[in-house]
Design a protein around this motif. Structure first.
Motif, PDB file in Angstrom:
ATOM      1  N   GLY A   1       0.832  -1.198   0.000  1.00  0.00           N
ATOM      2  CA  GLY A   1       0.000   0.000   0.000  1.00  0.00           C
ATOM      3  C   GLY A   1       0.869   1.252   0.000  1.00  0.00           C
ATOM      4  N   SER A   2       0.275   2.389   0.273  1.00  0.00           N
ATOM      5  CA  SER A   2       1.039   3.639   0.284  1.00  0.00           C
ATOM      6  C   SER A   2       1.904   3.732   1.537  1.00  0.00           C
ATOM      7  CB  SER A   2       0.087   4.826   0.209  1.00  0.00           C
ATOM      8  OG  SER A   2      -0.646   4.931   1.407  1.00  0.00           O
ATOM      9  N   ASP A   3       2.852   4.650   1.508  1.00  0.00           N
ATOM     10  CA  ASP A   3       3.756   4.839   2.643  1.00  0.00           C
ATOM     11  C   ASP A   3       3.015   5.330   3.880  1.00  0.00           C
ATOM     12  OD1 ASP A   3       5.913   4.013   1.163  1.00  0.00           O
ATOM     13  OD2 ASP A   3       6.558   6.044   0.623  1.00  0.00           O
ATOM     14  N   THR A   4       2.020   6.185   3.675  1.00  0.00           N
ATOM     15  CA  THR A   4       1.269   6.688   4.831  1.00  0.00           C
ATOM     16  C   THR A   4       0.468   5.566   5.489  1.00  0.00           C
ATOM     17  OG1 THR A   4      -0.518   7.396   3.381  1.00  0.00           O
ATOM     18  CG2 THR A   4       1.118   9.045   3.966  1.00  0.00           C
ATOM     19  N   ASP A   5      -0.100   4.672   4.670  1.00  0.00           N
ATOM     20  CA  ASP A   5      -0.829   3.533   5.234  1.00  0.00           C
ATOM     21  C   ASP A   5       0.118   2.611   5.997  1.00  0.00           C
ATOM     22  OD1 ASP A   5      -3.181   4.451   4.199  1.00  0.00           O
ATOM     23  OD2 ASP A   5      -3.248   3.038   2.521  1.00  0.00           O
ATOM     24  N   LEU A   6       1.326   2.425   5.464  1.00  0.00           N
ATOM     25  CA  LEU A   6       2.317   1.578   6.123  1.00  0.00           C
ATOM     26  C   LEU A   6       2.702   2.176   7.478  1.00  0.00           C
ATOM     27  CD1 LEU A   6       4.119  -0.965   5.698  1.00  0.00           C
ATOM     28  CD2 LEU A   6       5.870   0.596   4.866  1.00  0.00           C
ATOM     29  N   LYS A   7       2.902   3.488   7.513  1.00  0.00           N
ATOM     30  CA  LYS A   7       3.260   4.150   8.763  1.00  0.00           C
ATOM     31  C   LYS A   7       2.102   4.112   9.762  1.00  0.00           C
ATOM     32  CE  LYS A   7       6.723   7.134   6.732  1.00  0.00           C
ATOM     33  NZ  LYS A   7       7.117   8.497   6.375  1.00  0.00           N
ATOM     34  N   THR A   8       0.886   4.252   9.261  1.00  0.00           N
ATOM     35  CA  THR A   8      -0.288   4.180  10.135  1.00  0.00           C
ATOM     36  C   THR A   8      -0.428   2.791  10.743  1.00  0.00           C
ATOM     37  OG1 THR A   8      -1.401   5.804   8.751  1.00  0.00           O
ATOM     38  CG2 THR A   8      -2.779   4.524  10.236  1.00  0.00           C
ATOM     39  N   LEU A   9      -0.228   1.770   9.926  1.00  0.00           N
ATOM     40  CA  LEU A   9      -0.303   0.395  10.405  1.00  0.00           C
ATOM     41  C   LEU A   9       0.785   0.134  11.440  1.00  0.00           C
ATOM     42  CD1 LEU A   9      -1.601  -2.422  10.152  1.00  0.00           C
ATOM     43  CD2 LEU A   9       0.011  -2.888   8.304  1.00  0.00           C
TER      44      LEU A   9
ATOM     45  N   GLN B   1      12.513   0.988   4.475  1.00  0.00           N
ATOM     46  CA  GLN B   1      12.553   0.253   3.209  1.00  0.00           C
ATOM     47  C   GLN B   1      11.319  -0.624   3.012  1.00  0.00           C
ATOM     48  OE1 GLN B   1      16.211  -1.866   3.471  1.00  0.00           O
ATOM     49  NE2 GLN B   1      17.481  -0.033   3.314  1.00  0.00           N
ATOM     50  N   ASN B   2      10.147  -0.047   3.235  1.00  0.00           N
ATOM     51  CA  ASN B   2       8.863  -0.752   3.090  1.00  0.00           C
ATOM     52  C   ASN B   2       8.749  -1.970   3.996  1.00  0.00           C
ATOM     53  OD1 ASN B   2       7.792   1.071   1.272  1.00  0.00           O
ATOM     54  ND2 ASN B   2       8.665  -0.013  -0.482  1.00  0.00           N
ATOM     55  N   LYS B   3       9.403  -1.932   5.138  1.00  0.00           N
ATOM     56  CA  LYS B   3       9.304  -2.992   6.138  1.00  0.00           C
ATOM     57  C   LYS B   3       8.972  -2.349   7.471  1.00  0.00           C
ATOM     58  CE  LYS B   3      12.857  -5.828   4.004  1.00  0.00           C
ATOM     59  NZ  LYS B   3      14.175  -6.464   4.182  1.00  0.00           N
ATOM     60  N   ILE B   4       8.156  -3.045   8.249  1.00  0.00           N
ATOM     61  CA  ILE B   4       7.866  -2.603   9.617  1.00  0.00           C
ATOM     62  C   ILE B   4       8.740  -3.443  10.541  1.00  0.00           C
ATOM     63  CG2 ILE B   4       6.127  -2.404  11.418  1.00  0.00           C
ATOM     64  CD1 ILE B   4       4.011  -2.248   9.227  1.00  0.00           C
ATOM     65  N   ILE B   5       9.548  -2.779  11.346  1.00  0.00           N
ATOM     66  CA  ILE B   5      10.433  -3.463  12.274  1.00  0.00           C
ATOM     67  C   ILE B   5       9.936  -3.178  13.689  1.00  0.00           C
ATOM     68  CG2 ILE B   5      12.802  -3.680  13.102  1.00  0.00           C
ATOM     69  CD1 ILE B   5      13.675  -2.651  10.310  1.00  0.00           C
ATOM     70  N   ILE B   6       9.544  -4.238  14.384  1.00  0.00           N
ATOM     71  CA  ILE B   6       8.999  -4.140  15.738  1.00  0.00           C
ATOM     72  C   ILE B   6       9.995  -4.765  16.705  1.00  0.00           C
ATOM     73  CG2 ILE B   6       7.102  -4.821  17.267  1.00  0.00           C
ATOM     74  CD1 ILE B   6       6.095  -2.992  15.151  1.00  0.00           C
ATOM     75  N   GLN B   7      10.264  -4.098  17.812  1.00  0.00           N
ATOM     76  CA  GLN B   7      11.191  -4.629  18.800  1.00  0.00           C
ATOM     77  C   GLN B   7      10.565  -5.814  19.527  1.00  0.00           C
ATOM     78  OE1 GLN B   7      12.078  -1.315  21.316  1.00  0.00           O
ATOM     79  NE2 GLN B   7      13.442  -0.376  19.829  1.00  0.00           N
ATOM     80  N   GLY B   8      11.356  -6.855  19.713  1.00  0.00           N
ATOM     81  CA  GLY B   8      10.905  -8.026  20.455  1.00  0.00           C
ATOM     82  C   GLY B   8      10.293  -9.083  19.547  1.00  0.00           C
ATOM     83  N   ASP B   9      10.070 -10.262  20.122  1.00  0.00           N
ATOM     84  CA  ASP B   9       9.453 -11.363  19.387  1.00  0.00           C
ATOM     85  C   ASP B   9       7.954 -11.356  19.687  1.00  0.00           C
ATOM     86  OD1 ASP B   9       8.814 -13.642  18.028  1.00  0.00           O
ATOM     87  OD2 ASP B   9       9.785 -15.023  19.426  1.00  0.00           O
ATOM     88  N   SER B  10       7.207 -10.646  18.858  1.00  0.00           N
ATOM     89  CA  SER B  10       5.759 -10.513  19.055  1.00  0.00           C
ATOM     90  C   SER B  10       4.989 -11.085  17.878  1.00  0.00           C
ATOM     91  CB  SER B  10       5.399  -9.039  19.229  1.00  0.00           C
ATOM     92  OG  SER B  10       6.135  -8.456  20.247  1.00  0.00           O
TER      93      SER B  10
END
Length: 108
Positions: free
Chosen positions: A55-63, A79-88
């Motif tokens: 999707g768009s960059d704004t949608d990615l950031k919102t998600l 780089q179009n990836k969401i990186i979340i801290q921890g193993d969730s």
């Protein structure tokens, strides 16, 4: 005497508007391809990576912001990836499935 009664006494001609609380609908674009949920360790610390959202960059950031808020963790979008801290992975996959996304677990 309640606040409404006090306001009616102060402003007798005022007619309050009837407002119905609107349920916020998801503005995020839904896709057909699954989002890939991976687990990695960087510098000895576990992270969860979500990739494949087209999707768009704004949608990615919102998600990403929504996931970070619900999980109470830190993270970023790079780089179009969401990186979340921890193993969730389990919690993230459940949240995304509840929103209507298809999620594929990769590794471990």
């Amino acid at each position: 005497m309640s606040l409404e009664d006090q306001l009616k006494n102060l402003f007798p001609e005022h007619v309050p508007e009837e407002t119905t609380p609107e349920k916020p609908e998801s503005d995020i674009w839904m896709q057909d391809d699954p989002i890939i949920c991976k687990y990695e360790k960087r510098k000895g610390k576990p992270i969860t990576i979500l990739e494949g959202y087209n999707g768009s960059d704004t949608d990615l950031k919102t998600l990403a912001k929504e996931l970070k808020t619900k999980l109470s963790v830190g993270g970023t979008v790079k780089q179009n990836k969401i990186i979340i801290q921890g193993d969730s992975r389990d919690k993230i996959m459940q949240l995304l499935k509840n929103k209507g996304f298809q999620v594929k677990r990769v590794g471990g």
